[in-house]
Write an enzyme that holds these catalytic residues in place. Structure first.
Site: not given
Ligand code: SDX
Length: 390
Positions: A271, A328
């Site tokens: 998140h 989710d």
């Molecule tokens: C919602 O904003 C809100 O409030 C949204 C929401 C709402 O009520 O409106 O809460 C609803 O959208 C919830 C989120 C739903 N999305 C997902 O579940 C999709 C999977 N999650 C990721 O895509 C990600 O966690 C995000 C997009 C939700 C958040 O991304 P961030 O905070 O920008 O994190 P990041 O991409 O900078 O990742 C940091 C690290 C990275 O690794 P490194 O580059 O440091 O090695 O964490 C890893 C990412 O690769 N990472 C994940 C991951 N999420 C982050 N690795 C594997 N699986 C994941 N889900």
């Protein structure tokens, strides 16, 4: 120079959006609507009461809530011409595309009602959206099934009417299941608002140009549809189904995620704000067990989700990155048990989020400090240069 960020240049955007609606503490995993903890609202409020709270700022009196409920029931009918809109679309259309287009189309039936500067019209549009989005959503579902659209039944409450429009048919009476009704009402509460998430920020940005509430909500629906945002609840079920069908072990799948093979992510995890367990995910997980048990359903995908969560929470890769289940991760298992097809999951998220979007749009629209949105840019492209002589 490329690859530098605004922070490297010392620019920190301090012009954060100010709002009184929702408070989140990402480190502590706290979520409050107008100061009330989500845990209390989820266990003892209703979606309509929470909608009023988000939009008007205080809990409604019993009379206010009754009048709000009555007004919404009185606006559930769609214009008969709008129903023909659905026949122009293929039955394979994704319901999120259907509802965002239908919302834009809805505004054409109320040209004068779209005026953002007329408080009476904003009030009426608020009621129309809350009343009609669920009907449009149910019609998108029926369209995908090739089944006839039912008319709303105003003798039913908001959630029961919605369930009947989705699962009732012209051929036989529909029996309301109180388990489904209560579970869906709670899920709508959990999705009702979440401060400046991508889709809410979209609604505020579009509204800041003077665009009407229908256009702003339609834009919010499109932003929500992305798999990194609301579309994640659909993506979680697809992910669980792929793990099950592939015969791949959960541990092997987690290894692929950690190795970022083919960009695979653990959908429903992580998140932008919560660096702790999403408080909504906790409630949904408890609810999943209750609902499936009450419906007498055991779904191997729920067990798979729990196994996935267990492995991830114990793995340093996820702990170091503070990746926990978000709202989710478990919702899809419940929606599936209710009988909704996977492609309706994000539509259910949109219905839940509608009062939050409306509340934020109205807060933006009535704030005299509001200016047209224009996100800052840090230019990191080429310096001035001349075209070659020709
Ligand atoms: C919602 O904003 C809100 O409030 C949204 C929401 C709402 O009520 O409106 O809460 C609803 O959208 C919830 C989120 C739903 N999305 C997902 O579940 C999709 C999977 N999650 C990721 O895509 C990600 O966690 C995000 C997009 C939700 C958040 O991304 P961030 O905070 O920008 O994190 P990041 O991409 O900078 O990742 C940091 C690290 C990275 O690794 P490194 O580059 O440091 O090695 O964490 C890893 C990412 O690769 N990472 C994940 C991951 N999420 C982050 N690795 C594997 N699986 C994941 N889900």
């Amino acid at each position: 120079q490329t690859g530098y960020t605004a922070l490297d240049y010392g620019f920190v955007n301090t012009a954060a959006t100010k709002s009184k609606i929702t408070y989140i503490d990402g480190e502590q995993g706290i979520l409050r609507y107008r100061g009330y903890p989500i845990e209390q609202l989820a266990s003892s409020s209703t979606y309509l009461e929470v909608s009023w709270l988000l939009i008007y700022g205080e809990l409604p009196t019993a009379d206010q809530l009754a009048e709000f409920d009555e007004k919404i029931r009185r606006h559930t009918l769609l214009h008969e011409d709008l129903k023909r809109f659905f026949s122009a679309l293929p039955h394979t259309a994704h319901p999120m595309s259907v509802i965002s287009s239908a919302l834009s189309a809805l505004s054409t039936f109320y040209e004068n009602g779209a005026n953002p500067n007329d408080p009476e019209q904003v009030e009426l549009t608020t009621i129309r959206l809350l009343a009609k989005l669920p009907i449009i959503a149910a019609y998108a579902h029926k369209k995908s099934l090739g089944q006839a659209f039912l008319y709303p039944d105003n003798s039913l409450n908001f959630v029961d009417n919605f369930l009947k429009l989705n699962f009732g048919t012209m051929a036989e009476p529909y029996e309301i299941d109180p388990v489904l009704s209560k579970a869906l009402d709670r899920l709508l509460i959990l999705h009702a608002d979440h401060e400046q998430n991508a889709s809410t920020s979209t609604v505020r940005l579009v509204g800041s140009t003077g665009a009407n509430l229908y256009a702003s909500i339609s834009a919010g629906i499109n932003a929500l549809s992305g798999p990194l945002h609301g579309g994640a609840n659909e993506a979680v079920l697809q992910m669980l189904g792929q793990i099950r069908d592939s015969g791949e072990s959960v541990q092997r799948f987690v290894e692929r995620v950690k190795n970022k093979e083919d960009g695979v992510k653990l959908m429903g995890f992580g998140h932008r704000v919560y660096k702790n367990y999403d408080p909504r995910a906790k409630i949904v997980k408890e609810s999943a067990d209750e609902v499936l048990q009450a419906l007498g359903i055991s779904d191997p995908l729920l067990d798979l989700a729990k196994e996935l969560e267990q492995i991830a929470l114990e793995d340093d890769y996820f702990k170091e990155r503070k990746l926990y289940p978000n709202v989710d991760f478990y919702t899809g298992v419940i929606y599936k048990a209710m009988g909704f097809p996977t492609r309706m999951f994000t539509v259910l998220f949109a219905i839940g989020r509608l009062p939050g979007w409306v509340a934020h749009w109205r807060e933006m629209n009535t704030d005299p400090q509001t200016k047209i949105g224009r996100p800052q840019q840090l230019y990191i492209g080429s310096g001035a240069r001349d075209l070659p002589q020709r």
